[in-house]
Scaffold this motif. Structure first.
Motif, short mmCIF file in Angstrom:
data_model
loop_
_atom_site.label_atom_id
_atom_site.label_comp_id
_atom_site.label_asym_id
_atom_site.label_seq_id
_atom_site.Cartn_x
_atom_site.Cartn_y
_atom_site.Cartn_z
N ASP B 319 4.42 1.05 54.81
CA ASP B 319 5.73 1.71 54.95
C ASP B 319 5.86 2.90 54.01
O ASP B 319 6.58 3.86 54.30
CB ASP B 319 6.86 0.72 54.65
CG ASP B 319 7.04 -0.30 55.76
OD1 ASP B 319 6.42 -0.12 56.82
OD2 ASP B 319 7.80 -1.26 55.56
N ASP B 320 5.19 2.83 52.85
CA ASP B 320 5.24 3.95 51.90
C ASP B 320 4.13 4.95 52.20
O ASP B 320 4.30 6.15 52.00
CB ASP B 320 5.00 3.45 50.46
CG ASP B 320 6.01 2.40 50.05
OD1 ASP B 320 7.17 2.54 50.44
OD2 ASP B 320 5.62 1.46 49.34
N PHE B 321 3.01 4.42 52.64
CA PHE B 321 1.82 5.26 52.75
C PHE B 321 1.92 6.32 53.84
O PHE B 321 1.66 7.50 53.59
CB PHE B 321 0.59 4.37 52.97
CG PHE B 321 -0.67 5.15 53.22
CD1 PHE B 321 -1.21 5.92 52.22
CD2 PHE B 321 -1.28 5.12 54.46
CE1 PHE B 321 -2.37 6.65 52.44
CE2 PHE B 321 -2.43 5.86 54.69
CZ PHE B 321 -2.97 6.62 53.68
N LEU B 322 2.31 5.89 55.03
CA LEU B 322 2.32 6.85 56.15
C LEU B 322 3.23 8.05 55.88
O LEU B 322 2.79 9.19 56.06
CB LEU B 322 2.67 6.13 57.46
CG LEU B 322 2.59 6.99 58.71
CD1 LEU B 322 1.19 7.56 58.90
CD2 LEU B 322 3.01 6.23 59.95
N PRO B 323 4.48 7.83 55.43
CA PRO B 323 5.32 9.01 55.15
C PRO B 323 4.69 9.94 54.12
O PRO B 323 4.76 11.17 54.26
CB PRO B 323 6.60 8.41 54.58
CG PRO B 323 6.61 7.00 54.96
CD PRO B 323 5.20 6.58 55.18
N TYR B 361 -7.82 4.52 57.43
CA TYR B 361 -7.20 5.76 56.95
C TYR B 361 -7.27 6.86 58.00
O TYR B 361 -6.34 7.66 58.13
CB TYR B 361 -7.86 6.21 55.64
CG TYR B 361 -7.65 5.23 54.52
CD1 TYR B 361 -6.38 4.71 54.27
CD2 TYR B 361 -8.70 4.77 53.74
CE1 TYR B 361 -6.16 3.78 53.28
CE2 TYR B 361 -8.50 3.85 52.73
CZ TYR B 361 -7.23 3.35 52.50
OH TYR B 361 -7.02 2.43 51.52
N PHE B 362 -8.37 6.86 58.76
CA PHE B 362 -8.48 7.86 59.81
C PHE B 362 -7.38 7.65 60.85
O PHE B 362 -6.75 8.60 61.31
CB PHE B 362 -9.87 7.77 60.47
CG PHE B 362 -10.05 8.73 61.60
CD1 PHE B 362 -10.13 10.08 61.36
CD2 PHE B 362 -10.11 8.28 62.91
CE1 PHE B 362 -10.29 10.98 62.41
CE2 PHE B 362 -10.27 9.17 63.96
CZ PHE B 362 -10.36 10.52 63.71
N THR B 363 -7.14 6.39 61.21
CA THR B 363 -6.08 6.08 62.15
C THR B 363 -4.74 6.56 61.61
O THR B 363 -3.91 7.11 62.34
CB THR B 363 -6.04 4.57 62.43
OG1 THR B 363 -7.32 4.16 62.85
CG2 THR B 363 -5.01 4.23 63.47
N ASN B 364 -4.51 6.36 60.32
CA ASN B 364 -3.27 6.82 59.72
C ASN B 364 -3.14 8.34 59.81
O ASN B 364 -2.04 8.85 60.05
CB ASN B 364 -3.18 6.38 58.26
CG ASN B 364 -2.55 5.01 58.13
OD1 ASN B 364 -1.35 4.86 58.31
ND2 ASN B 364 -3.36 4.00 57.85
N LEU B 365 -4.26 9.03 59.62
CA LEU B 365 -4.21 10.49 59.73
C LEU B 365 -3.85 10.90 61.17
O LEU B 365 -3.04 11.81 61.38
CB LEU B 365 -5.55 11.11 59.31
CG LEU B 365 -5.59 12.63 59.36
CD1 LEU B 365 -4.65 13.23 58.33
CD2 LEU B 365 -7.00 13.16 59.13
N CYS B 366 -4.43 10.21 62.14
CA CYS B 366 -4.09 10.47 63.54
C CYS B 366 -2.60 10.25 63.78
O CYS B 366 -1.94 11.04 64.45
CB CYS B 366 -4.89 9.58 64.48
SG CYS B 366 -6.64 9.94 64.49
N CYS B 367 -2.06 9.17 63.20
CA CYS B 367 -0.64 8.88 63.32
C CYS B 367 0.18 10.00 62.70
O CYS B 367 1.19 10.44 63.25
CB CYS B 367 -0.29 7.57 62.61
SG CYS B 367 -0.84 6.12 63.48
N ALA B 368 -0.25 10.46 61.52
CA ALA B 368 0.50 11.50 60.82
C ALA B 368 0.54 12.77 61.67
O ALA B 368 1.60 13.39 61.82
CB ALA B 368 -0.16 11.79 59.47
N VAL B 369 -0.60 13.13 62.25
CA VAL B 369 -0.64 14.35 63.07
C VAL B 369 0.23 14.17 64.31
O VAL B 369 1.00 15.07 64.67
CB VAL B 369 -2.10 14.69 63.44
CG1 VAL B 369 -2.14 15.83 64.44
CG2 VAL B 369 -2.90 15.04 62.20
N ALA B 370 0.13 13.00 64.94
CA ALA B 370 0.95 12.74 66.13
C ALA B 370 2.43 12.81 65.77
O ALA B 370 3.25 13.35 66.52
CB ALA B 370 0.61 11.37 66.71
#
Lengths: 212, 497
Positions: B319-323, B361-370
Motif C-alpha cells: 500500500d505504501d510502495f506502489l504510490p 518489482y517489475f510488475t509494480n513498475l508496469c502497474c505504476a506506468v499503467a
C-alpha cells in the motif's frame, strides 16, 4: 519438465521445492500485509525482509513434500484497482481478503473475484476467501454464514482469521499450500500432451498483456 | 609498444629538458605523440591498441580451443562413436572461428567471412587498420563473448553443447530480423525453454546450475541482439516512449501529498534515498541485458523501501510502495520507459519475470506506468476543474504554497532558499529580542524611578524627626537621690615605713 520452464509452475526437481505464486488481494487496510507478515514472522525458517513487507517467500512443508510460496502483496487502495490486474499474471493462488467489520470490503472482494476471472482461465488459479479481524467480532458487519455462502457459491476456499491474535493464519496458508500440491499432482497425472497445450497458452498471452 | 617505453617517456617528460623527438609519435609518423596514448599520436595509438586487443582475444581463443580440443579428445577416446563426435566438433570449431572473425559490426559480415576460414592472421591484419565506429560496443560484445566462453569452459561437454545451440540460435535470429518483434520474441522464449530443458534432461544439470547458465546465455545473446530488437522501427515503441514522457512532463505538478506518498523528503536521509531510487530507475536504460535492467528496478525498489522505512519507522507494505514508485517514476521521467518494459517482457528469461523478487518489482513498475497513463482527477483526490487547470499549466498547486522558489530547482538551491528563510526568521527573532530587551531596560529604569519617587513622597509625607533623648542614658543612677549622703570612697593611705 516441458511445461516447467514456460510457466511459473516450477520444475519438479527433488532438490528444489516447487514454487507457487500467491497474490494477496483486498481493499486498503483489511490486513493483507499483516496477514502475510504474521504468517512469515512466526516461523523461524523464513527469511524476514529487512526493509519491505511486500514480497515474501516461504517454504511450507506439506506432509513429506515441501513447496515454496511466493507471496505478492498488492496495493489495495481504490485508485489502483484498475491497474492491479497486472499482478495476476502467472499467479497460482489468490487470497481475497476482507474485513469482517466492513461490509464494503466484502463487496470489494467479490469485485476482485470478477476481475480475477476476467484475467485468468477458470481453474487456473486457486482462490481463497479470507475474512480478517475476528478479534473485532462485536463490530462485525459480515457474518460467518454470509462469507461461507458466497465462498461455496463460487467454489472458493473460506476461512476467518485474526492477524492480530494470530488465529487461523497458519491454517490459511497451509490449506492453500496443500490444495496447490494436490492440484499440481492431479495435473501431473493428466496426459502430457494436453497439459503442455494448456500451459503453453499462458505465457504467450502474458507476454502480450504487458504491452499496454 | 612496450611497457618500458611508456615508463621512460614519463620520466623524461618530468625533466626540464624535453627533446623535440620525445614529443613526436613513437612510430615516427611525424605527428605529435601524447603520453595518454603512450607516446603515440592518436592514429597510431588506435592501431596499436587495436592490435594488442586482437592479440589478446586471439590468445584467449587459442587457449579456449586447445582446452576444448583436449576435452573433446578425452571424450572421444572414452566413447566409441568417434566419427560422429569429431564431425560435430569440427562444426563447432568452424563456428568458433567464424565468431572470431566477426568483428562487432553486423552478423552479415560474419557470414560472408565464414567462407574464408583461412589464416586467422590474415583476417586480423586486414581488419586492424580500420577502427570501428562502434568500438565501445565491440569492446563490450567481445568482453561478454569472452566471459561467456570462459564460463562455459567450466561445464566441459555440456558447455560446448550450449555454445553450439547458442550460435545456431543467433544465426537463426539473423534471418528472422524481418519478422515482427512478437515472432522474434517468441523465438527467443522458445530458445530459453529448449536450452533449459535440454540441459536438464540430456545434460543432467542440477536446477540451480541451470539457472546460472541461463543467466549467462541471456547475457550473451541479448548483448548481441540488443541493437536489433530494442525499440525496433517496426513497432510503435518509440511513439509510446514519447507519449509517456510527455504525459509525465505534463504531470510534473503532482505532489507527494496528492499521491499519499508516505515519504518525508525533509529528512536528509530520505531525500538521499529518493535521489538514489531515481538514479537507479534512470540507469535501467543504459543496460543491455534484460536481467541487468531488472536489477536496476530492484535496486530502485530497495531504496524506496528504505525511504519509507526511515519516514514511517516501520517496514513498508505494498500500500505504501506502489504510490512511492509512481512518485519516483513521475519525478525521474526515465528515458525510453515503454521500450524498456517491452524489451524486458519480450526477451527476458520468462522464469525470472513471472516469479521471484525481480518479477515482483517489475510488475509494480508496469502497474505504476499503467496508473500514470490512466491517472485522473479522482485518483489524486482533486476536483475535475483543478485537475484540468493544472494539466493545462494555467496554475500550479505549488504556487499556493508559500514557496517563492521554483519547484523544479535543484536540491542545493532549495536548501539555500530554506536556509535564507531560516535566516530571515532568525533575524526577525533577534530584532524582537532586542526590542524586548530595550523595553525591559526601560521598565527597570522606570521601576527604579517609581520606587525612588514613592520613597521620596513617603519621606515628604512623614518627615524624619529625631528628637533628643529626654534623659542621658549614662545617668543610670539618677534616681538615686541619696547619693550625696553616701560616704566618700575610701582614700588610699600612705604609711611611711
Amino acid at each position: 519438465m516441458a511445461q516447467a520452464h514456460r510457466t511459473p509452475q516450477p520444475r519438479a526437481a527433488p532438490s528444489q521445492p516447487r514454487a507457487f505464486k500467491l497474490v494477496l488481494l483486498g481493499s486498503g487496510s483489511v490486513g493483507k500485509s499483516s496477514l502475510a507478515l504474521r504468517y512469515v514472522k512466526n516461523d523461524f525458517k523464513s527469511i524476514l525482509p529487512t526493509v519491505g513487507c511486500a514480497f515474501f517467500t516461504k517454504v511450507v512443508d506439506v506432509g513429506a513434500t515441501s513447496l515454496k510460496l511466493e507471496i505478492w502483496d498488492t496495493a489495495g487502495q481504490e485508485k489502483y484497482h484498475s491497474v492491479c490486474h497486472l499482478y495476476f499474471r502467472g499467479a497460482n493462488a489468490a487470497l481475497l481478503v476482507y474485513d469482517i467489520t466492513r461490509k464494503d470490503s466484502f463487496l470489494k472482494a467479490q469485485q476482485w473475484l470478477k476481475d480475477l476471472e476476467k484475467e485468468l482461465h477458470p481453474g487456473e488459479v486457486l482462490v481463497m476467501l479470507v475474512g480478517n479481524k475476528t478479534d473485532l467480532s462485536e463490530e462485525r458487519e459480515v457474518t460467518f454464514q454470509e462469507g461461507k455462502e458466497f465462498a461455496d457459491s463460487q467454489r472458493l476456499l473460506f476461512m476467518e482469521t485474526s492477524a492480530k491474535l494470530n488465529q487461523q493464519v497458519r491454517e490459511v496458508f497451509n490449506s492453500v499450500a496443500q490444495e496447490l500440491l494436490q492440484r499440481d499432482d492431479g495435473e501431473g497425472q493428466a496426459p502430457r500432451g494436453d497439459a503442455a497445450v494448456a500451459l503453453n497458452e499462458g505465457p504467450a498471452r502474458q507476454a502480450k498483456c504487458c504491452a499496454h | 609498444f612496450s611497457f618500458s617505453g611508456k615508463m621512460s617517456l614519463k620520466s623524461e617528460r618530468r625533466g626540464i629538458h624535453v627533446d623535440q623527438s620525445d614529443l613526436l609519435c613513437k612510430k615516427g609518423c611525424g605527428y605529435y605523440g601524447n603520453p595518454a596514448w603512450q607516446g603515440f599520436c592518436s592514429k597510431c595509438w588506435r592501431e596499436e591498441y587495436h592490435k594488442a586487443r586482437q592479440k589478446q582475444i586471439q590468445e584467449d581463443w587459442e587457449l579456449a580451443e586447445r582446452l576444448q580440443r583436449e576435452e573433446e579428445e578425452a571424450f572421444a577416446s572414452s566413447q566409441s562413436s568417434q566419427g560422429a563426435q569429431s564431425l560435430t566438433f569440427s562444426k563447432f570449431e568452424e563456428k568458433k572461428t567464424n565468431e572470431k572473425t566477426r568483428k562487432v559490426t553486423t552478423v552479415k559480415k560474419f557470414f560472408s567471412a565464414s567462407s574464408r576460414v583461412g589464416s586467422k592472421k590474415e583476417i586480423q591484419e586486414a581488419k586492424a587498420p580500420s577502427p570501428s565506429i562502434n568500438r565501445q560496443t565491440s569492446i563490450e560484445t567481445d568482453r561478454v563473448s569472452k566471459e561467456f566462453i570462459e564460463f562455459l569452459k567450466t561445464f566441459h561437454k555440456t558447455g560446448q553443447e550450449i555454445y553450439k545451440q547458442t550460435k545456431l540460435f543467433l544465426e537463426g535470429m539473423h534471418y528472422k530480423r524481418d519478422l515482427s518483434i512478437e515472432e522474434q520474441s517468441e523465438c527467443a522464449q522458445d530458445f530459453y525453454h529448449n536450452v533449459a530443458e535440454r540441459m536438464q534432461t540430456r545434460g543432467k544439470v542440477p536446477p540451480e546450475r541451470v539457472e546460472k547458465i541461463m543467466d549467462q546465455i541471456e547475457k550473451y545473446i541479448m548483448t548481441r541482439l540488443y541493437k536489433h530488437v530494442f525499440c525496433p522501427e517496426t513497432t510503435d515503441d518509440e511513439k509510446k516512449d514519447l507519449a509517456i514522457q510527455k504525459r509525465i512532463r505534463a504531470l510534473r505538478w503532482v505532489t507527494p501529498q496528492m499521491l499519499c506518498v508516505p515519504v518525508n523528503e525533509d529528512i536528509p536521509e530520505v531525500s538521499d534515498m529518493v535521489v538514489k531510487a531515481i538514479t537507479d530507475i534512470i540507469e535501467m536504460d543504459s543496460k543491455r541485458v534484460p536481467r541487468d535492467k531488472l536489477a536496476c528496478i530492484t535496486k530502485c525498489s530497495k531504496h524506496i523501501f528504505n525511504a519509507i522505512k526511515i519516514t514511517k519507522n516501520e517496514p513498508a507494505s505494498a500500500d505504501d510502495f506502489l504510490p512511492t514508485l509512481i512518485y519516483i517514476v513521475l519525478k525521474g521521467n526515465p528515458p525510453r520507459l515503454q521500450s524498456n518494459i517491452q524489451y524486458i517482457t519480450r526477451f527476458c528469461n520468462p522464469s525470472r519475470l513471472m516469479t521471484g523478487e525481480d518479477g515482483y518489482y517489475f510488475t509494480n513498475l508496469c502497474c505504476a506506468v499503467a496508473f500514470i497513463e490512466k491517472l485522473d482527477a479522482q485518483s489524486l483526490n482533486l476536483s475535475q476543474e483543478d485537475f484540468d487547470r493544472y494539466m493545462s499549466g494555467q496554475t500550479s498547486p505549488r504556487k499556493q504554497e508559500a514557496e517563492s522558489w521554483s519547484p523544479d530547482a535543484c536540491l542545493g538551491v532549495k536548501q539555500m532558499y530554506k536556509n535564507l528563510d531560516l535566516l530571515s526568521q532568525l533575524n526577525e527573532r533577534q530584532e524582537r529580542i532586542m526590542s524586548e530587551a530595550k523595553k525591559l531596560e526601560k521598565d527597570l529604569i522606570d521601576w527604579t524611578d517609581g520606587i525612588a519617587r514613592e520613597v521620596q513622597d513617603i519621606v515628604e509625607k512623614y518627615p524624619l524627626e529625631i528628637k533628643p533623648p529626654n534623659q542621658p542614658l549614662a545617668a543610670i543612677d539618677s534616681e538615686n537621690i541619696e547619693n550625696d549622703k553616701l560616704p566618700p570612697p575610701l582614700q588610699p593611705q600612705v604609711y611611711a615605713g
